[in-house]
Write a protein that holds these residues in place. Structure first.
Motif, mmCIF file in Angstrom:
data_model
loop_
_atom_site.group_PDB
_atom_site.id
_atom_site.type_symbol
_atom_site.label_atom_id
_atom_site.label_comp_id
_atom_site.label_asym_id
_atom_site.label_seq_id
_atom_site.Cartn_x
_atom_site.Cartn_y
_atom_site.Cartn_z
ATOM 1 N N ARG A 1 -5.930 -2.632 3.276
ATOM 2 C CA ARG A 1 -6.304 -1.237 3.049
ATOM 3 C C ARG A 1 -7.470 -0.813 3.948
ATOM 4 N N GLY A 2 -8.494 -1.658 4.057
ATOM 5 C CA GLY A 2 -9.647 -1.288 4.861
ATOM 6 C C GLY A 2 -9.299 -1.098 6.330
ATOM 7 N N LYS A 3 -8.447 -1.985 6.877
ATOM 8 C CA LYS A 3 -8.061 -1.855 8.281
ATOM 9 C C LYS A 3 -7.224 -0.609 8.507
ATOM 10 N N LEU A 4 -6.300 -0.329 7.577
ATOM 11 C CA LEU A 4 -5.471 0.868 7.714
ATOM 12 C C LEU A 4 -6.326 2.127 7.608
ATOM 13 N N GLN A 5 -7.327 2.132 6.730
ATOM 14 C CA GLN A 5 -8.232 3.276 6.639
ATOM 15 C C GLN A 5 -8.974 3.478 7.946
ATOM 16 N N GLN A 6 -9.442 2.390 8.568
ATOM 17 C CA GLN A 6 -10.174 2.511 9.822
ATOM 18 C C GLN A 6 -9.273 3.046 10.934
ATOM 19 N N VAL A 7 -8.015 2.606 10.966
ATOM 20 C CA VAL A 7 -7.070 3.113 11.973
ATOM 21 C C VAL A 7 -6.905 4.624 11.824
ATOM 22 N N LEU A 8 -6.643 5.064 10.611
ATOM 23 C CA LEU A 8 -6.426 6.497 10.374
ATOM 24 C C LEU A 8 -7.695 7.290 10.664
ATOM 25 N N LEU A 9 -8.855 6.762 10.260
ATOM 26 C CA LEU A 9 -10.117 7.472 10.479
ATOM 27 C C LEU A 9 -10.412 7.617 11.968
ATOM 28 N N ASN A 10 -10.174 6.572 12.753
ATOM 29 C CA ASN A 10 -10.431 6.635 14.195
ATOM 30 C C ASN A 10 -9.553 7.688 14.859
ATOM 31 N N ILE A 11 -8.271 7.686 14.537
ATOM 32 C CA ILE A 11 -7.349 8.614 15.195
ATOM 33 C C ILE A 11 -7.651 10.049 14.783
ATOM 34 N N VAL A 12 -7.886 10.289 13.499
ATOM 35 C CA VAL A 12 -8.173 11.660 13.051
ATOM 36 C C VAL A 12 -9.495 12.151 13.631
ATOM 37 N N ASN A 13 -10.496 11.286 13.712
ATOM 38 C CA ASN A 13 -11.764 11.683 14.329
ATOM 39 C C ASN A 13 -11.571 12.064 15.797
ATOM 40 N N LEU B 1 0.838 -1.190 0.000
ATOM 41 C CA LEU B 1 0.000 0.000 0.000
ATOM 42 C C LEU B 1 0.876 1.244 0.000
ATOM 43 N N VAL B 2 0.436 2.262 -0.717
ATOM 44 C CA VAL B 2 1.089 3.576 -0.679
ATOM 45 C C VAL B 2 0.423 4.373 0.435
ATOM 46 N N LEU B 3 1.189 4.693 1.467
ATOM 47 C CA LEU B 3 0.622 5.308 2.658
ATOM 48 C C LEU B 3 -0.061 6.632 2.335
ATOM 49 N N LYS B 4 0.541 7.447 1.498
ATOM 50 C CA LYS B 4 -0.052 8.755 1.190
ATOM 51 C C LYS B 4 -1.373 8.593 0.471
ATOM 52 N N SER B 5 -1.480 7.583 -0.399
ATOM 53 C CA SER B 5 -2.733 7.349 -1.114
ATOM 54 C C SER B 5 -3.846 6.969 -0.151
ATOM 55 N N VAL B 6 -3.551 6.074 0.794
ATOM 56 C CA VAL B 6 -4.560 5.676 1.777
ATOM 57 C C VAL B 6 -4.962 6.866 2.640
ATOM 58 N N LEU B 7 -3.988 7.673 3.012
ATOM 59 C CA LEU B 7 -4.278 8.846 3.832
ATOM 60 C C LEU B 7 -5.184 9.833 3.086
ATOM 61 N N ASP B 8 -4.924 10.037 1.805
ATOM 62 C CA ASP B 8 -5.774 10.937 1.013
ATOM 63 C C ASP B 8 -7.196 10.415 0.928
ATOM 64 N N GLU B 9 -7.345 9.084 0.792
ATOM 65 C CA GLU B 9 -8.689 8.496 0.721
ATOM 66 C C GLU B 9 -9.476 8.750 2.002
ATOM 67 N N VAL B 10 -8.799 8.790 3.135
ATOM 68 C CA VAL B 10 -9.480 9.035 4.413
ATOM 69 C C VAL B 10 -9.789 10.517 4.590
ATOM 70 N N LEU B 11 -8.815 11.373 4.296
ATOM 71 C CA LEU B 11 -8.991 12.806 4.551
ATOM 72 C C LEU B 11 -10.017 13.443 3.633
ATOM 73 N N VAL B 12 -10.315 12.836 2.482
ATOM 74 C CA VAL B 12 -11.278 13.446 1.574
ATOM 75 C C VAL B 12 -12.660 13.517 2.205
ATOM 76 N N PHE B 13 -12.949 12.616 3.154
ATOM 77 C CA PHE B 13 -14.246 12.624 3.809
ATOM 78 C C PHE B 13 -14.264 13.533 5.034
#
Length: 575
Positions: free
Chosen positions: A464-476, A425-437
């Motif tokens: 990817r889905g688990k990493l998105q959830q981790v980033l979403l939880n922390i940013v929220n 996974l490209v970390l920046k790509s996953v991060l962008d997918e989360v921050l867009v919301f």
């Protein structure tokens, strides 16, 4: 005769629209219809009512059993907390007597130092004393000057000498503050018996105050006589007598239903705390815990009424059908043809709608193509190139189509993460997918987001889905901790190990030091009164572990919090 036969044929044909048979001349069709309708309705409705009543009672019984089980589990968990609290104090006193000789304990200064140590380590210790086998308190450290006091007639002294330990009931003491005392018998090397006794400020009510009981619930302690040892919402303050019927002392949790004077029913769970005079009582409002069942009653009655109405209407239609003329059957068949035609038309409309939804991307593609063509033409035709508004309009159209496509792809990408095997996974790509919301929420709160994630970082390995959830939880969590005009900083960097370090920092309120070590524990939350469950960071911690990484947190009160996540790279997988 011919006229009579003709009249009879006319009467025989008179079933349905047109001339009707005189009632009672041949068959009483109304009576037959009523009998058929009644019997069919009885056989159809009685099973429905039977199963509705059965389901009604089973659901109520199931919810009652579940409510009692939840109250019992809460009582068992709370009992362990109380028992652990008392055992800690017992073990502390046991350690004191085992690590100090009787002569050392007889030294007032040494005993005062021990008292200070206990206060600093555990809190709540008021005084401590050494009582010899005759009941005389030979050494005392505390504020009340009780050296030389004789306790030989006290029940706790007799109990401690007989059983080796005594935990007292709650008493008010000199300062009129609830206290308990713990006394331990110890045998010196010269076979002398003595007792170490400590008085502890009543901290049990603080432990019970953290117990969450929904609605009009309650959690408190009583003794065997029903005297309150902690305050109760329903029965008064400490040392007041209650009229609760207590179960016999066993090592099991007992549950029962009790009724208050105001008519409210409560589910009560009782648990005796071993080696203490305390009985834990957990009360939960039966009305609150049974509210799902009460709501289901109305729904069940509504569905039952609708079902019976439908059954009766259907039976009326079916039984009436058999007593209609053939012309009515043809009319009914024609009606069914019309209904089939209507349903076929509705199905065609549904297919058409699905086709439109499927083909909606085609005009978007055409819009994109034609707008690009106009832009190309503007570059080759001077008269179009001289009009700046045309080019601006075309750019706006292309930008809107591109934005629509990007948002759709990102939404589908975010919602359709079905792979289970770890992938690069490209970390920046996953991060962008989360921050867009979260961009809109950041704009509303005026939160500045600073991202420093280099494109040269090695790929991380994971889901990817688990990493998105981790980033979403922390940013929220970071958004919730920050006031207006906060700052969220996200940075990533390589490490000497085959891991990528990701730092997510906020300028929020921070986490107190006493809470830092608990934030990843399940159900630990400082926002329970605001709807928090205490599971977000616990789930995040588990997801990071599943990804093969690790997570830690650094925080300062009123300065902010930083979550540091180490994610494995593809290099680690190769190794």
């Amino acid at each position: 005769m011919a006229q009579e036969t003709k009249n009879t044929e006319k009467k025989a044909e008179g079933r349905g629209p047109g001339p009707k048979l005189p009632i009672g001349e041949f068959l009483n069709y109304k009576k037959i219809w009523l009998l058929s309708f009644g019997l069919t309705a009885a056989f159809a409705i009685i099973p429905v009512i039977f199963f509705a009543v059965l389901n009604y009672n089973l659901t109520r019984q199931s919810l009652e059993n579940d409510a009692e089980a939840r109250a019992s589990r809460l009582a068992s968990n709370t009992w362990r907390s109380l028992s652990s609290f008392l055992n800690e104090r017992k073990n502390a006193l046991n350690y004191v007597v085992r690590s100090n000789s009787f002569e050392q304990l007889g030294n007032i200064q040494q005993l005062a130092n021990i008292l200070d140590f206990l206060r600093q380590s555990f809190g709540g210790f008021t005084d401590i004393g050494i009582i010899d086998a005759t009941g005389v308190q030979s050494t005392y450290a505390g504020p009340h000057g009780l050296a030389g006091k004789n306790y030989k007639d006290q029940q706790w002294f007799k109990e401690a000498m007989a059983h080796g330990i005594s935990v007292s009931e709650v008493f008010l003491g000199f300062r009129n503050v609830p206290h308990i005392s713990i006394a331990l018998r110890h045998t010196a090397p010269d076979d002398r018996h003595f007792i170490i006794r400590a008085t502890i400020e009543h901290q049990l009510s603080g432990i019970l105050s953290e117990v969450k009981t929904a609605g009009n619930g309650d959690a408190f302690l009583v003794n065997a006589q029903g005297v309150l040892q902690t305050p109760s919402h329903h029965f008064g303050n400490v040392l007041e007598k209650t009229n609760i019927s207590l179960p016999p002392a066993t090592d099991q949790t007992h549950t029962m239903t009790i009724a208050l004077e105001d008519g409210q029913d409560l589910i009560a769970a009782f648990r005796h705390i071993p080696n203490t005079p305390f009985i834990l009582v957990i009360l939960k409002s039966k009305q609150v815990m049974m509210s799902p069942w009460h709501h289901s009653q109305v729904t069940l009655i509504q569905y039952l009424g609708i079902s019976i109405s439908v059954i009766l209407l259907w039976i009326a239609a079916v039984t009436g059908y058999f007593f209609r003329r053939l012309e009515y059957l043809d009319l009914k068949r024609s009606k069914y043809f019309h209904m089939a035609e209507y349903e076929n038309k509705m199905a065609s409309i549904g297919r058409l709608a699905a086709g439109v939804a499927h083909e909606i991307n085609n005009p978007l593609a055409i819009i994109n193509e034609k707008a690009g063509l106009i832009k190309d033409m503007a570059h080759f035709k001077p008269e179009l190139k001289q009009d700046p508004r045309l080019l601006e309009t075309v750019d706006v159209i292309l930008g809107s189509v591109k934005r629509c496509s990007r948002i759709t792809r990102q939404l589908l990408s975010f919602g359709r993460q079905t792979q289970t095997a770890p992938v690069p996974l490209v970390l920046k790509s996953v991060l962008d997918e989360v921050l867009v919301f979260l961009v809109k929420e950041a704009q509303l709160k005026k939160i500045f987001i600073d991202i420093d994630v280099p494109d040269t970082l090695p790929q991380v390995i994971g889901n990817r889905g688990k990493l998105q959830q981790v980033l979403l939880n922390i940013v929220n969590n970071a958004f919730a901790a920050m006031p207006q005009e906060g700052k969220l900083s996200i940075s990533a960097q390589k490490t000497d190990e085959p891991f990528v370090r990701l730092d997510i920092s906020d300028s929020g309120c921070g986490i107190p030091p006493e809470n830092i070590k608990h934030i990843f524990e399940p159900f630990f939350s400082t926002k329970t009164n605001q709807g928090g469950t205490g599971l977000g960071l616990s789930i995040t911690y588990g997801l990071v572990q599943e990804l093969g990484g690790r997570i830690k947190v650094e925080s300062k009160v009123n300065e902010g919090t930083t979550f540091i996540i180490y994610l494995p790279t593809t290099k680690q997988k190769e190794e």
